[in-house]
Structures are given as structure tokens and as C-alpha cells.
Design an enzyme around this catalytic site. Structure first.
Site, mmCIF file in Angstrom:
data_model
loop_
_atom_site.group_PDB
_atom_site.id
_atom_site.type_symbol
_atom_site.label_atom_id
_atom_site.label_comp_id
_atom_site.label_asym_id
_atom_site.label_seq_id
_atom_site.Cartn_x
_atom_site.Cartn_y
_atom_site.Cartn_z
ATOM 1 N N ASP A 212 40.255 35.700 36.892
ATOM 2 C CA ASP A 212 40.348 35.004 38.176
ATOM 3 C C ASP A 212 40.695 35.960 39.311
ATOM 4 O OD1 ASP A 212 43.756 33.756 38.119
ATOM 5 O OD2 ASP A 212 42.881 35.485 37.111
ATOM 6 N N ASP B 145 43.772 36.719 43.802
ATOM 7 C CA ASP B 145 44.038 36.149 42.472
ATOM 8 C C ASP B 145 44.389 34.675 42.646
ATOM 9 O OD1 ASP B 145 46.161 35.442 40.209
ATOM 10 O OD2 ASP B 145 44.820 36.995 39.464
ATOM 11 N N LEU B 146 43.770 33.817 41.837
ATOM 12 C CA LEU B 146 44.032 32.380 41.920
ATOM 13 C C LEU B 146 45.399 32.048 41.328
ATOM 14 C CD1 LEU B 146 40.615 30.846 40.881
ATOM 15 C CD2 LEU B 146 41.575 31.015 43.164
#
Length: 765
Positions: A661, A618-619
């Protein structure tokens, strides 16, 4: 006859004298009416001008008042003063104060010092505690908007009109004043844009009689009080209206039109000198009076001339009626429709054929407009020919219409211009001859050929026909587009040269289905192949069907081939198959393809005794990028991140976009957790470099979790849950790291040290 004529002439003279007296009376009334009209026009114009200015100024003041009210509401909130200076300025001055002519907005504290300035982050050093508007709010004697005394600005030196509102602490005590200003020159700009004419003036005053602006008299009287003037008292008492009075400044008699500006303590009036209002009337009265006397004298003189002219006209009319009778008799017996239409396309003559064809009585034709006779559709068809004929160009053309009995007539029409001595066309001679029988035979032959041509051209597939020798005889437009051959170029060429199918797999040539149809004497089923455009080289995937053409004895005289372009439908099918398994934004495998690959990888690991890893990524800070730079830039970040992920793993690994994301990485064929941790480090290193987004360098972090087969689960769902929980543990532990799932109830194990990265988004400048 002579005594009767003399008697008529005598009566006509007295009638002319009576008419001349009537003319004099009418002119006298007209002159007085013109005076009234001039006065009423001036009154109406001034009233409309005052109303328009009232609406414009009222709208501007409403806008300023709402803006000041919004600023006062914001600075009255204690939490606003706790914000940083730049953010506080954006909250308080939200760009709503955009009225033309308005200056900066200042926020004064309870002592009159400037504490907020819309023009600068650091407020200017001013104290306005001595201004009338500040004292009005400080004393508690005023609520709402206060319009102050016009004064020179201490910041710019320009004359301004202050507008202020108070703001208060939450307990209701006085906190300060929000003040804006309108440049007094702005009112002159507004008034100067109006065409007032000479001797006009526009005055803007406060309700107490203080002068704010006098146009076009400059700023000499700004701030002067006219409260003792009788005119001002009338303005104050009546609110709006009109009066004629002497000016308090120069004593000149003027027409005043006045009105209060909205609900504000302002009075607007437009003044105009009474002499200037009636100046044009004085000139008109002298001119019209002289002209009336001339008309009266001319009326009597013309009466004598009219009697003599009337006798001559009666003699000429008798000769013209005889000539007209002879001409009509000749033309009515001609088989063609003959008429004359003037340059306004109104009828001056029409023979009997007009009645037989259109059913219009002869006495109704003179003066009839051609459009009324022909109808809208037929007139529109004939209009271009009529226009050219009226320009001096003779016209001969064919037309079709239905007569009064509903019979279709095809006619040959001739328009012959009739110029006068100067060459200007004053009318058109029209002759229309029925040629329906001849045209009917021509149309029947043409329609048969046209029907066949249009049928072939209107279908959506390519049509190619050839004779018995295999030479092309016809290409429809679709076939021209596919092959690059024009029909006239292809005619006479071998059909295999113009149209030949290639195999979609190996580019080998197919046997011509059209020649097969001629050789077998039967239709050939659809054959799929590729047609290459003659000039551009563009390739079209088509399906070709062919059928032979036979004569009435059954002999093959040629063949026709129909080629259907299936390029787009085949490409669409392939595209839909790809989209079913890949993410549209990043072109990474989606959840469906990941499920298939994970099942195969788990089965392979079970057979080989190997391990595999599932990573959830996950960003960090992706939402901040979306909010600050926009969703399009966020999508560009996801696409760049996907490319870095693919570069950091093996070709046998699977990188999948889970959604938003979030990404999933499947690593098959591992020997324990060490290879998975190495891949995690490579991924972190790949994301360490900043991303170029919208011309800025943005550093984005990454948090991830790892779960292993078979230690942490034997299905993709179980491994996904555990990798997801490890990822959230990485986020809670400071982000920019990977965590390895350690089992139920156990804390995940960090892959990298805690100090490896700092959370958040950094923008390199």
C-alpha cells in the site's frame, strides 16, 4: 430289446423311490437348517445393529465431550472473563458444539447459577445447583464427563439427558460446571429411522440401571431404575453379549443383544421376541413339508414317463444326425464362411471355412462365444451389427480382419435374423465372403487422395490454393476460420475477394502475394498484413508466404498461399513490454519506469534551475481492510486509490506504486516547496471521501512524506530515503497528514495541522 427295457424300467422305479426318500431327508434337514439360519440371522442382525448404534452414539458422545472439554478449558482461563461479552461468547462457544440433537451449552458458576449461555449473549436466569451432575463436581467426587439423571429441562420442559464437565480456578479449586443436554426425543428419532420390524425394541440405560430411552415404548419408563433386574445384572457383569430371557417390564421371552457404549456409563440393548424370530420359519416349515411330499410322489410318477420318452428321443436323434450330416457336407464345400449363432451369440453351427480362416477345430466350435472366436477388437466392431440383427434387422456390411495365418482379409458380412413363431429372434445366420482383392484396389486409390487432404487439414496454418486464373480451388479449416469463407462457397471466387491483405498501419491493400508468385513463377517471402473476417469483422494479423504450382513441363498451373496467424504473439509481446514498466494491479508506473522518469526530471531541473518533489505515501489502516474484508477487497481499494491519486496530480507528474500500500509521486518542474504542499493537500482531500468496498463505505486515511530537489538530495535514492523518513514521521505524529523533510537531525515540518484527521478506519453504516 423288450426284456432289457422292462428290466431297466424296474430298476428305474426303485431308483426313483430311493431318490424320493432322499428328497424327504434333504427337506427335513433343510427345514431344520432354515430354523437355525433364522435364529442366526436375527442374532447377527441384532449384533450388527447394536454395534452400529454403539459407534454412532459413541461418536456423538465423543463429539459432545470434546466440545464440553474445550468450553471448560476456555472458561477456566481468567483472561477469558475479562473479554467483552460478545467476544467472550465467540471464544468460549466456537461453533464446535454442532452435534445433532444437542441443546444449548450453559456455564454454571460455583453456586449453580447460569453465567454463560451459548444461545444468547445475556444468559438465562436459572440455577441448576440441585442437579446431580452439579453436586457430583461440587463435592469433588467426580472427574471427567458426567452423564446425569434424565430429567425435564427447566428451560424447555422437554426430557433431556445432561452431560457435564467441571472447570476449575488456576489454583485447582472448584469454579463451576459446563453442561449440555441431549433431547431424549433425539434417541427416538435415531431409533425410529431404523427398520426394526415387529416386536423389536431398543433400550438405552445408564450403567446403574436407570432407563434413558425405550423405543418404541415412549417416555413412560424414562428415569425408572431396573437395577434389581437379573437382565440388568447380566448386562453390567458381561459388558457385551447376547442372552435369551424374560423381560422385566412385560415378562415376554426375548433375545437380548447388549453392549456398553464406548467408555461411557451407558448400556445399549436390542430386544426381539423369540416368537417373532421363528414366526416365518413356522410358515416355511409347513409349506416346505407339503412341497417335499408332493416332490416325492412326483418323482415316482415321472420315472415311468421318462422311460417311454427316452425311446422316442432316440429315434428322433437318429434322424437328426442324418440330416445334420447332409447339411454339413453341403455347407463345408461352399467358398463363404457360414455359421449360425443363437441369441446369446454362442455357436450352433459353423462350416469348414471357420477352421481355414480362424484355425479352430470343428469339434470346439459348438457352444463357443463369438467374442472368443473373433477377439475383443473385432467383436467390438461387429457388436452393433449383431445387436441390430438380434432385434430383427438384416445387416450387410464390410469388415477387415487378419486370419489365423496373419493374412489381412476384407470381407462382406451378412447377418440374417432367425425369428420364431412369435417373431422373437432366436439366432442369426452369418455368411462372410472374402472380397480382399477388390477392396485392395479401391483402398490404394482412396489412400492417396486422403493422405493429401489430411496433410493440408492437420497443419496449424491457413492454406489457400488457386488455379492459373486466380480462382480459389481449396481452403483448409484454418483458412475458413480466418477468412469466414466456407471451402465450398469460396470455390470459383477470385482469390483477391476471398483473401486480401491490408496494411496494419493505414488499412491500404497489399498486392496479393499469391498472384505475385504466379506472375514471377517463384516463391514470395513472408508479407505481414491484416485479414478481416468475412462476417464477424474480426481482424487477424497474419504473415503470408506464397509459392507457384507448376506441372511437369514447368508451366504455372496455380499457386498456394500459407497464412500464419501472429495476432496473439504480437499482442503478447506488446503486453509483456507494458507489464515490464507498469504495475499489474493499478496500471501505474512501476519502480523501473519511475527511475527513468526521475533521472530525466532531475536532469531537466538541473538545466532549468527548477525544483522537483518526491512524495512517499502509505495508506492508514490498509491491513485492517485486508483482515476484515479480504485481500480481494484490499486490491480493489488500491485500484480506487490509484485512480484518485492520478486525478489529484498533473498529467506531467508520475504516480508509482512502490509495493503493497505504498505509493510514490514524482512532481517535476516546481518553484519551491509550496506547489508540492498544495498537491499534498489535494491528495488528502481526494482521499477524504469514503471508498465503496464490498457494499460498505470505508474511510481510509493517508500518511505521506515530501522531499525536495536539490535541498534534500540530488538523486532519486536520496530523495526517496528522506521522503520515506518524513512519511514515517507523519505516521508517528497521528497519521492522515503530510510531513516535509527538514534535513538531517531536524524534525520534519507538518504540511497540515495535527488535528486535520483522526487515525484509523471508519465504516459508514
Amino acid at each position: 430289446m423288450l426284456p432289457v427295457r422292462q428290466f431297466f424300467s424296474h430298476r428305474l422305479f426303485w431308483l426313483a423311490l430311493l431318490v424320493s426318500l432322499g428328497i424327504g431327508a434333504l427337506f427335513a434337514r433343510s427345514i431344520w437348517t432354515i430354523r437355525s439360519d433364522e435364529w442366526n440371522y436375527a442374532a447377527q442382525s441384532n449384533t450388527q445393529l447394536v454395534r452400529s448404534l454403539d459407534q454412532g452414539l459413541g461418536w456423538m458422545l465423543d463429539t459432545l465431550d470434546k466440545s464440553l472439554e474445550g468450553v471448560a478449558r476456555e472458561v477456566g482461563r481468567p483472561e477469558v472473563w475479562g473479554l467483552p461479552a460478545e467476544l467472550r461468547a465467540r471464544v468460549v462457544f466456537d461453533n464446535s458444539f454442532q452435534a445433532r440433537g444437542a441443546g444449548d451449552v450453559l456455564v454454571l458458576d460455583s453456586q449453580g447459577d447460569v453465567v454463560l449461555d451459548s444461545a444468547a449473549t445475556v444468559p438465562r436466569k436459572l440455577n441448576l445447583g440441585d442437579r446431580d451432575y452439579f453436586r457430583a463436581f461440587q463435592s469433588g467426587g467426580h472427574q471427567g464427563l458426567f452423564i446425569g439423571q434424565p430429567v425435564p429441562s427447566r428451560a424447555t420442559g422437554l426430557n433431556i439427558l445432561p452431560l457435564a464437565r467441571g472447570y476449575y480456578h488456576p489454583d485447582g479449586s472448584f469454579a463451576g460446571v459446563v453442561v449440555a443436554a441431549i433431547r431424549l426425543s433425539y434417541f427416538n428419532e435415531i431409533f425410529g429411522a431404523l427398520d426394526l420390524g415387529p416386536y423389536h425394541g431398543i433400550n438405552l440405560l445408564r450403567s446403574d440401571g436407570v432407563v434413558i430411552s425405550r423405543f418404541p415404548y415412549g417416555d413412560l419408563d424414562v428415569g425408572r431404575s431396573l437395577a434389581d433386574s437379573p437382565n440388568i445384572r447380566r448386562f453390567q457383569q458381561e459388558g457385551s453379549g447376547m442372552l435369551v430371557a424374560n423381560a422385566a417390564v412385560d415378562g415376554a421371552e426375548r433375545l437380548y443383544t447388549f453392549r456398553h457404549v464406548g467408555n461411557y456409563p451407558l448400556i445399549l440393548n436390542v430386544s426381539q421376541s423369540t416368537d417373532s424370530i421363528l414366526a416365518r420359519w413356522y410358515r416355511s416349515a409347513w409349506g416346505l413339508g407339503a412341497f417335499a411330499l408332493l416332490l416325492m410322489a412326483s418323482c415316482v410318477g415321472l420315472a415311468a414317463l421318462f422311460v417311454r420318452e427316452l425311446t422316442l428321443r432316440q429315434q428322433v436323434s437318429a434322424r437328426l444326425r442324418e440330416a445334420e450330416h447332409n447339411t454339413r457336407t453341403i455347407l463345408d464345400n461352399m467358398p463363404s464362411m457360414i455359421g449360425y449363432w443363437d441369441d446369446g451369440l454362442r455357436n450352433r453351427f459353423a462350416n469348414k471355412a471357420y477352421f481355414e480362416w480362424f484355425g479352430v477345430q470343428a469339434e470346439k466350435m459348438p457352444g463357443m462365444h463369438l467374442s472368443d472366436l473373433l477377439g475383443a477388437d473385432l467383436f467390438a466392431h461387429n457388436k452393433p451389427f449383431l445387436d441390430r440383427a438380434l432385434q430383427g434387422e438384416p445387416q450387410v456390411f464390410e469388415c477387415t480382419f487378419s486370419d489365423v495365418h496373419g493374412v489381412a482379409r476384407h470381407a462382406m458380412a451378412s447377418y440374417l435374423p432367425d425369428p420364431d413363431e412369435t417373431g422373437k429372434v432366436r439366432g442369426v445366420f452369418v455368411q462372410v465372403t472374402d472380397i480382399s482383392d477388390r477392396k485392395r484396389l479401391e483402398d490404394e486409390q482412396f489412400n492417396e487422395k486422403e493422405r493429401m487432404r489430411l496433410t493440408l487439414q492437420s497443419i496449424g496454418d491457413a492454406v489457400v490454393s488457386a488455379d492459373a486464373r486466380g480462382q480459389v480451388t481449396y481452403l483448409n479449416p484454418v483458412a475458413e476460420r480466418l477468412t469466414g469463407w466456407q471451402a465450398f462457397d469460396a470455390a470459383g471466387h477470385n482469390v483477391d475477394e476471398v483473401v486480401h491483405l491490408r496494411s496494419p498501419e493505414d488499412e491500404s491493400r497489399h498486392i496479393s502475394p499469391l498472384r505475385q508468385a504466379m506472375e514471377q513463377g517463384a516463391a514470395v517471402e513472408a508479407v505481414r498484413g491484416v485479414v478481416v473476417h468475412r462476417t464477424s469483422g474480426q481482424r487477424f494479423l497474419v504473415e503470408e508466404t506464397s509459392s507457384p504450382i507448376t506441372d511437369r513441363h514447368g508451366a504455372v498451373t496455380g499457386a498456394v498461399a500459407v497464412l500464419r496467424d501472429v495476432t496473439e504473439s504480437v499482442a503478447m509481446a506488446e503486453r509483456m513490454a507494458h507489464l515490464a514498466q507498469y504495475d499489474a494491479l493499478t496500471d501505474l508506473p512501476n519502480r523501473v519506469l519511475l527511475q527513468d522518469r526521475a533521472q530525466l526530471a532531475i536532469a531537466q531541473a538541473r538545466r532549468d534551475g527548477k525544483s522537483l518533489a518526491v512524495m512517499y505515501l502509505d495508506l492508514d489502516g490498509f491491513k485492517a481492510v485486508n483482515d476484515s474484508l479480504g485481500h480481494d477487497v484490499g486490491d480493489h481499494l488500491l485500484a480506487q486509490f490509484a485512480q484518485r491519486l492520478k486525478a489529484a496530480v498533473r498529467a506531467t507528474d508520475t504516480v508509482c506504486r512502490q509495493g503493497g500500500d505504498e505509493f510514490v509521486v514524482l512532481l517535476p518542474g516546481l518553484d519551491g516547496s509550496a506547489p508540492a504542499c498544495n498537491v499534498a493537500r489535494k491528495i488528502l482531500a481526494a482521499c477524504d471521501a469514503p471508498f465503496e468496498l464490498a457494499g460498505e463505505w470505508v474511510r481510509v486515511g493517508l500518511s505521506g512524506g515530501i522531499a525536495l530537489y536539490p535541498e534534500h538530495g540530488d538523486t532519486l535514492d536520496a530523495l526517496s530515503r528522506h521522503a520515506d523518513s518524513a512519511m514515517y514521521a507523519a505516521k508517528h505524529s497521528g497519521r492522515r497528514r503530510f510531513m516535509l523533510y527538514a534535513g538531517e537531525g531536524a524534525e520534519p515540518v507538518p504540511v497540515l495541522p495535527d488535528a486535520a484527521a483522526e487515525p484509523g478506519v471508519e465504516v459508514a453504516i
